[in-house]
Design an enzyme around this catalytic site. Structure first.
Site, short mmCIF file in Angstrom:
data_model
loop_
_atom_site.label_atom_id
_atom_site.label_comp_id
_atom_site.label_asym_id
_atom_site.label_seq_id
_atom_site.Cartn_x
_atom_site.Cartn_y
_atom_site.Cartn_z
N PRO A 79 -32.00 95.36 -3.00
CA PRO A 79 -31.57 96.49 -3.50
C PRO A 79 -32.18 96.45 -5.37
CG PRO A 79 -30.13 95.05 -2.90
CD PRO A 79 -31.11 94.81 -2.83
N ASN A 80 -32.46 97.67 -5.69
CA ASN A 80 -32.25 97.86 -7.26
C ASN A 80 -33.50 97.45 -7.98
OD1 ASN A 80 -30.04 98.91 -7.89
ND2 ASN A 80 -29.10 97.21 -7.39
N ARG B 234 -34.95 98.60 -15.57
CA ARG B 234 -33.54 97.64 -14.93
C ARG B 234 -33.70 96.89 -15.92
NH1 ARG B 234 -32.91 94.30 -9.83
NH2 ARG B 234 -30.77 93.60 -10.81
N TYR C 66 -35.96 90.93 -16.59
CA TYR C 66 -36.02 91.07 -15.51
C TYR C 66 -38.24 91.06 -15.86
CZ TYR C 66 -32.49 90.77 -12.96
OH TYR C 66 -31.29 90.99 -11.58
N ASN D 103 -36.80 88.45 -1.88
CA ASN D 103 -36.80 88.56 -3.05
C ASN D 103 -35.24 89.65 -2.44
OD1 ASN D 103 -34.53 89.40 -5.60
ND2 ASN D 103 -36.07 89.33 -7.00
N ALA E 172 -29.30 91.08 -5.00
CA ALA E 172 -28.24 91.48 -5.03
C ALA E 172 -27.51 90.51 -3.81
CB ALA E 172 -26.95 92.83 -5.39
N GLU F 252 -37.91 81.62 -0.93
CA GLU F 252 -36.85 82.38 -1.53
C GLU F 252 -37.53 82.73 -2.74
OE1 GLU F 252 -32.37 81.29 -1.75
OE2 GLU F 252 -32.25 83.05 -3.29
N HIS G 259 -36.89 84.59 -6.99
CA HIS G 259 -35.90 85.69 -7.81
C HIS G 259 -36.63 85.69 -9.17
CE1 HIS G 259 -32.58 85.46 -5.45
NE2 HIS G 259 -32.47 84.29 -5.31
N ARG H 235 -27.37 82.30 -15.46
CA ARG H 235 -26.55 83.64 -15.59
C ARG H 235 -25.23 83.73 -14.91
NH1 ARG H 235 -30.51 88.45 -12.55
NH2 ARG H 235 -28.75 89.21 -14.04
C1 DQA Z 1 -32.12 88.83 -8.68
C2 DQA Z 1 -31.42 88.17 -9.16
C3 DQA Z 1 -30.14 88.50 -8.45
O1 DQA Z 1 -28.73 87.91 -9.05
C4 DQA Z 1 -29.89 89.86 -8.86
O2 DQA Z 1 -29.03 90.87 -8.08
C5 DQA Z 1 -31.70 90.75 -8.82
C6 DQA Z 1 -32.92 90.52 -8.89
C7 DQA Z 1 -33.80 88.74 -9.58
O3 DQA Z 1 -34.88 88.54 -9.20
O4 DQA Z 1 -34.14 87.79 -10.19
O5 DQA Z 1 -31.30 92.09 -7.85
O6 DQA Z 1 -32.45 88.14 -7.37
#
Ligand code: DQA
Length: 145
Positions: A10-11, A18, A23, A74, A77, A98, A100, A107
């Site tokens: 998501p997002n 964003r 990011y 990825n 959240a 995995e 990120h 964080r």
């Molecule tokens: C994320 C890190 C997560 O904590 C966050 O909720 C994201 C992006 C990252 O790619 O840094 O949406 O996965």
């Protein structure tokens, strides 16, 4: 040709707009292009997807059981909340990386736990979009072992 599934949670469709200070300014489409170019250089096929829905991610993982040789995820959240994604990943029999963009460990404390990590062969974090390219290269090596 070996096939890698790349799942984004998501997002991540909002990348570019964003929190660019966290990011970066690349869009998800830019990251997809980077992944497709990296895949070509490494003689592997990639299927790049994003969903804002936990159930859709679970269904994609379930249906990837036989059709792929490796997974990059990825989960955004959902990394920190989803036992459903954890359980689905348990079914897969191939390597999982995995990824990120940021480093969640540096964080807020609610980002410090990952439900994906126990099932991941490798975790790449805090390297921005380049982390995806690195994940493809590393996954190709693991698949070809
Ligand atoms: C994320 C890190 C997560 O904590 C966050 O909720 C994201 C992006 C990252 O790619 O840094 O949406 O996965």
């Amino acid at each position: 040709m070996k096939k890698i599934l790349i799942l984004n949670g998501p997002n991540l469709n909002m990348l570019g707009q964003r929190e660019p200070e966290i990011y970066g300014t690349l869009t998800l489409k830019d990251i997809q292009n980077l992944c497709e170019n990296t895949a070509k250089e490494n003689d592997v096929a990639v299927d790049f997807r994003q969903s804002n829905h936990e159930g859709e991610l679970v269904e994609w993982i379930q249906s990837a059981l036989h059709d792929f040789d490796g997974l990059i995820i990825n989960a955004a959240a959902y990394t920190h909340t989803s036992i459903a994604i954890h359980d689905a990943l348990k079914i897969l029999k191939y390597p999982i990386i995995e990824v990120h963009l940021s480093d969640p460990d540096t964080r807020e404390s609610f980002r410090h736990h990952s439900f994906i990590a126990p099932l991941a062969t490798e975790i790449i974090k805090g390297k921005g979009a380049q982390g995806y390219a690195q994940a493809i290269e590393n996954l190709v090596k693991l698949i070809n072992l």
